[in-house]
Design a protein around this motif. Sequence first.
Motif, PDB file in Angstrom:
ATOM      1  N   ARG A  60      -5.299   4.962 -18.932  1.00  0.00           N
ATOM      2  CA  ARG A  60      -4.658   4.313 -17.786  1.00  0.00           C
ATOM      3  C   ARG A  60      -4.661   2.789 -17.930  1.00  0.00           C
ATOM      4  N   CYS A  61      -3.738   2.133 -17.216  1.00  0.00           N
ATOM      5  CA  CYS A  61      -3.696   0.674 -17.139  1.00  0.00           C
ATOM      6  C   CYS A  61      -3.320   0.271 -15.717  1.00  0.00           C
ATOM      7  N   HIS A  62      -3.715  -0.940 -15.304  1.00  0.00           N
ATOM      8  CA  HIS A  62      -3.515  -1.363 -13.919  1.00  0.00           C
ATOM      9  C   HIS A  62      -3.352  -2.876 -13.832  1.00  0.00           C
ATOM     10  N   PHE A  63      -2.730  -3.336 -12.742  1.00  0.00           N
ATOM     11  CA  PHE A  63      -2.760  -4.733 -12.351  1.00  0.00           C
ATOM     12  C   PHE A  63      -4.067  -5.000 -11.598  1.00  0.00           C
ATOM     13  N   SER A  64      -4.587  -6.225 -11.716  1.00  0.00           N
ATOM     14  CA  SER A  64      -5.756  -6.612 -10.926  1.00  0.00           C
ATOM     15  C   SER A  64      -5.358  -6.755  -9.458  1.00  0.00           C
ATOM     16  N   PRO A  65      -6.316  -6.744  -8.536  1.00  0.00           N
ATOM     17  CA  PRO A  65      -5.985  -6.753  -7.097  1.00  0.00           C
ATOM     18  C   PRO A  65      -5.189  -7.990  -6.689  1.00  0.00           C
ATOM     19  N   ALA A  66      -4.211  -7.778  -5.827  1.00  0.00           N
ATOM     20  CA  ALA A  66      -3.384  -8.886  -5.350  1.00  0.00           C
ATOM     21  C   ALA A  66      -4.163  -9.791  -4.405  1.00  0.00           C
TER      22      ALA A  66
END
Length: 649
Positions: free
Chosen positions: A501-507
């Motif tokens: 999996r991959c993700h953006f860091s929290p906005a």
Amino acid sequence: MDDGFEGPDAYVEGDEDQDELDIEFQAEQATDAAEGEESAVQSIMGALFDLQGGQSATGGGEAGNAHSEGNVSGFTIRELTRILGMRYGGLGNVRIGQDEDDDEDEEDDEDYVTSATNNRSWFPEVKEPQKAGADLLMSGEFGRTGHKFRSAHGRKQSNIYRTMRDRAAVLRPLYRADLACDLVPNSNGTAVASYAHNAYSGQFSDDSSFYYTCVQDFSLNVYDMTAPPTPALPNRVHRTRPSRYMTDMDEDHRTTMKVINTIQGHPGRWTITDSHLSPDNERMIYASITPIVYMTNVREPEPEQIPLRFGDPPRRSHLWGFDDERFGIWSCRFSADGTEVVAGGDGKIFVYDLKADRRTVKIEAHQDDVNSCCWADSASGNILISASDDTFIKVWDRRSLGSSYKPSGVLVGHTEGITNVAAKGDGRYVISNGKDQALRLWDLRKMRSNEEYETFADKFYGNSQYDYRYGHYPRPRRLAHPQDCSVMTYRGHAVLKTLIRCHFSPAETTGSQYIYSGSADGRIHIWSLDGRVIQVLDRAHTLPMAFDPSDKELPPSASAYRDRTCVRDVSWHSKEPVLMSVGWNGGRGSIVARHEWKGLTKMGNNLEDWTERQREERDERARRRSERYNIPGAFENSDDSDDLEGLED
């Protein structure tokens, strides 16, 4: 569980009695073969040295000594072997894995990879900011730019108290991102939970009030992240009731976190591959490689398992009465309002209306498995994203599906199958992990049209014999698809063995300016948007559960988990500089680790080094900004952060 099932996360041989580490065994074989090949090359080169040594034997002492040690002109045989790039049998620019019918004009292709070294050196390391990513970083779409400019002028968060004091003095609002965006988790972690089986997903809720995991024994575990941590003593470790799938030989589920609920999910095929929480944090859906996604309540004890059927109605069969469709759902996501579910698998994507209790959309979307799907934004349910093993990401606008079931556009760039796609939530940017060992950033406004896509849809630019489940990535034919439309590419991790999996860091705390991913080599990579790897966390040095995750981190020699760990999923706390990672522990179950920000001293340098680096970055950003607005020297050596804040806030 069906024997012999083939899919992205299934066993290669399909034998239930075999350990998942059959794949590891194959990887070991590949490694042994590579080492044997290297050894053979060394033998040949050794013979050459022997020949040279024989010819120069009369030259006397030093030459003879160098020969006896396998060293000529200061190079050992191993060093010379490595320099010549022959570890995996490649010589110079020999083209490996090239199809005979795909030779046209490729010799001049700038994307073609000519380096024949080990797996990591297929791709150059990014050490400098890349222009496309740096421009995005300063565009205002990934967090407050005023803070970035103040940071560039030497006012980093090394003293949070001073930042708060200065803000109070001039009555300026204090934004959470101004304090937290530089605080990146930097510890190798401490174990906080363990399971006897592999955990396939682990995520925080949207508000990070709880954390949940899904395990191969079809158990769903929910932990309270607001409760005070349990004292890190061996006799205080919680033990939950063992799963009905566990035998007397298995370990219990152990954790130092407060358990809200442990739910036994409905058995499917092989494992729970994906799960997601509803926006109200009350319901959870999970997929297990069947045509049915189950929905359950997170907090109720022994809650009902509600089936959401994505297959067509059963058809009458002359032999068996009624036949159900047999396909697997790999991915599922709630819509922004929690009233619909998008799911993907077997080349199709679906939408299920929870209020109407029926499937409303079925699209023959791809030529291969859909491993991941999501909604493009967090405000509406019009745009769907699907990612497949056919190497393409397709964008679907539900408002136009009535006239034609064709995508609104296609994101092209990967050369191998795609394991995961995640949206930033603004309807514009998405990221994807590919089996070509690339994480790509996409802008939906730059996608290829469906008409363009159909002109090259049947062309394949990957390695035809490559199977990522064996844990080795061969020499690539290309770095990217010739029609690549991605904005940025991030490398360094290993997308092998499973659907990483991959993700953006929290906005809220970082403005989504970081991108992070698990890796099959046990390392968690965190990239800046500009392309640089800014943090690598190594699960090989994770501390055992008896330690307190918030204590000072011990040296790597004190860590206990030396097995080869595969980090499948990682989640970043929405309000704190904390990561939670799920790692397969070398075939002996899995470990959940907590990674915290341990302060400046853990960043590998001192305050003076950090300040100097920030000064250099300040000058570089000032130069780029001056060029953008054609005002030479306008911001050089400027310490007036108030003026900058007025321009960018």
